[in-house]
Motif scaffolding. Structure first.
Motif, PDB file in Angstrom:
ATOM      1  N   HIS A 116     -10.581   5.459  12.366  1.00 50.38           N
ATOM      2  CA  HIS A 116      -9.273   4.882  12.090  1.00 50.38           C
ATOM      3  C   HIS A 116      -8.354   5.136  13.274  1.00 50.38           C
ATOM      4  O   HIS A 116      -8.162   6.280  13.689  1.00 50.38           O
ATOM      5  CB  HIS A 116      -8.679   5.507  10.822  1.00 50.38           C
ATOM      6  N   ARG A 126      -5.967   0.132  13.034  1.00 43.70           N
ATOM      7  CA  ARG A 126      -7.260  -0.543  13.065  1.00 43.70           C
ATOM      8  C   ARG A 126      -8.349   0.378  12.536  1.00 43.70           C
ATOM      9  O   ARG A 126      -8.241   1.598  12.625  1.00 43.70           O
ATOM     10  CB  ARG A 126      -7.625  -0.923  14.507  1.00 43.70           C
ATOM     11  N   VAL A 172      -6.417  -3.138   9.809  1.00 40.97           N
ATOM     12  CA  VAL A 172      -7.028  -4.343  10.359  1.00 40.97           C
ATOM     13  C   VAL A 172      -8.410  -3.969  10.901  1.00 40.97           C
ATOM     14  O   VAL A 172      -8.575  -2.953  11.567  1.00 40.97           O
ATOM     15  CB  VAL A 172      -6.158  -4.935  11.485  1.00 40.97           C
ATOM     16  N   ARG A 173      -9.388  -4.810  10.601  1.00 45.20           N
ATOM     17  CA  ARG A 173     -10.751  -4.510  11.021  1.00 45.20           C
ATOM     18  C   ARG A 173     -11.002  -5.008  12.445  1.00 45.20           C
ATOM     19  O   ARG A 173     -10.815  -6.182  12.758  1.00 45.20           O
ATOM     20  CB  ARG A 173     -11.752  -5.157  10.070  1.00 45.20           C
ATOM     21  N   GLY A 174     -11.421  -4.088  13.304  1.00 43.85           N
ATOM     22  CA  GLY A 174     -11.803  -4.447  14.659  1.00 43.85           C
ATOM     23  C   GLY A 174     -13.288  -4.210  14.851  1.00 43.85           C
ATOM     24  O   GLY A 174     -13.955  -3.609  13.992  1.00 43.85           O
ATOM     25  N   PRO A 200      -9.956  -6.357  18.852  1.00 40.76           N
ATOM     26  CA  PRO A 200      -9.170  -5.514  17.955  1.00 40.76           C
ATOM     27  C   PRO A 200      -8.915  -6.157  16.591  1.00 40.76           C
ATOM     28  O   PRO A 200      -8.409  -5.504  15.684  1.00 40.76           O
ATOM     29  CB  PRO A 200      -7.861  -5.341  18.721  1.00 40.76           C
TER      30      PRO A 200
END
Length: 233
Positions: A116, A126, A172-174, A200
């Motif tokens: 994280h 992210r 937010v998924r990177g 990102p």
């Protein structure tokens, strides 16, 4: 997993290619970095280079290379901190990493982690979930070489709910893929070479990410060396 290539496209835990496949692909990628387009040199000894995306819909690749004398950092010291529990150690020397959680130990050399990242506003936090595979071998001249391969993992599929629960909600998924190689030299020095491709996620423009990527990956080297000195004490 036929046709698999190192990229930012995440794979499910059940679809991870065999370790031998990942190691072979990683070796080929690292070998290719010697011919990538040269970029800036940071902190006097961190050289960077870059290469266009190698898969459809993928992201450009970036590489950094640094040489370290045995007085600065021995191969054993580098491998002990990068080849073992790498994600936990990254949390200690990469300021943006807030938490590093072990999701699943596939084998002693292959572990899924979720990291994280927290950034200054207005950039949202992210989460990056990766499988990190380590591989240590002797070269032809007797020197050692250590490799860490990280590939993005997708935990959104059926059957992976318990693993997905360990990811930080709301972030937010990177995605990123990387290969790091430590190469021991006859004089006791070590080359630390890293190639990575990433996104990102979210709404950050690609050109903004790419413009700063070289400097971002370069600064991990002095961050690590400072942390290494502190852990020695």
């Amino acid at each position: 997993m036929s046709g698999y290539a190192l990229s930012i496209t995440p794979v499910r835990p059940s679809d991870v290619p065999p370790h031998e496949t990942l190691i072979d692909l990683a070796k080929k990628l690292i070998a290719s970095t010697h011919s990538w387009k040269q970029g800036k040199t940071y902190y006097k000894n961190v050289k960077t280079s870059h290469h266009p995306a190698t898969t459809p819909g993928g992201a450009p690749w970036h590489c950094r290379v640094s040489e370290h004398t045995k007085d600065e950092a021995t191969f054993d010291e580098l491998w002990d901190r990068l080849g073992k529990d790498k994600a936990l150690n990254e949390k200690e020397f990469i300021p943006e990493i807030d938490t590093a959680t072990k999701v699943k130990e596939v084998s002693p050399e292959s572990i899924i982690w979720t990291l994280h990242y927290v950034f200054s506003p207005p950039i949202a936090p992210r989460v990056f979930t990766v499988l990190q595979l380590t591989h240590l071998e002797d070269s032809a001249d007797g020197a050692r070489s250590g490799m860490i391969v990280s590939i993005p993992i997708d935990l959104s599929g059926a059957g992976d709910e318990a693993l997905a629960a360990l990811e930080t909600p709301g972030a937010v998924r990177g995605c990123y893929v990387s290969v790091e190689v430590l190469t021991e030299r006859p004089d006791g020095s070590t080359e630390w070479r890293m190639a990575t491709s990433s996104t990102p996620g979210g709404s950050i423009p690609t050109f903004v990410v790419e413009r700063t990527m070289a400097s971002k990956i370069a600064q991990d080297v002095p961050h690590f060396m400072t942390w290494l000195k502190e852990t020695r004490k």
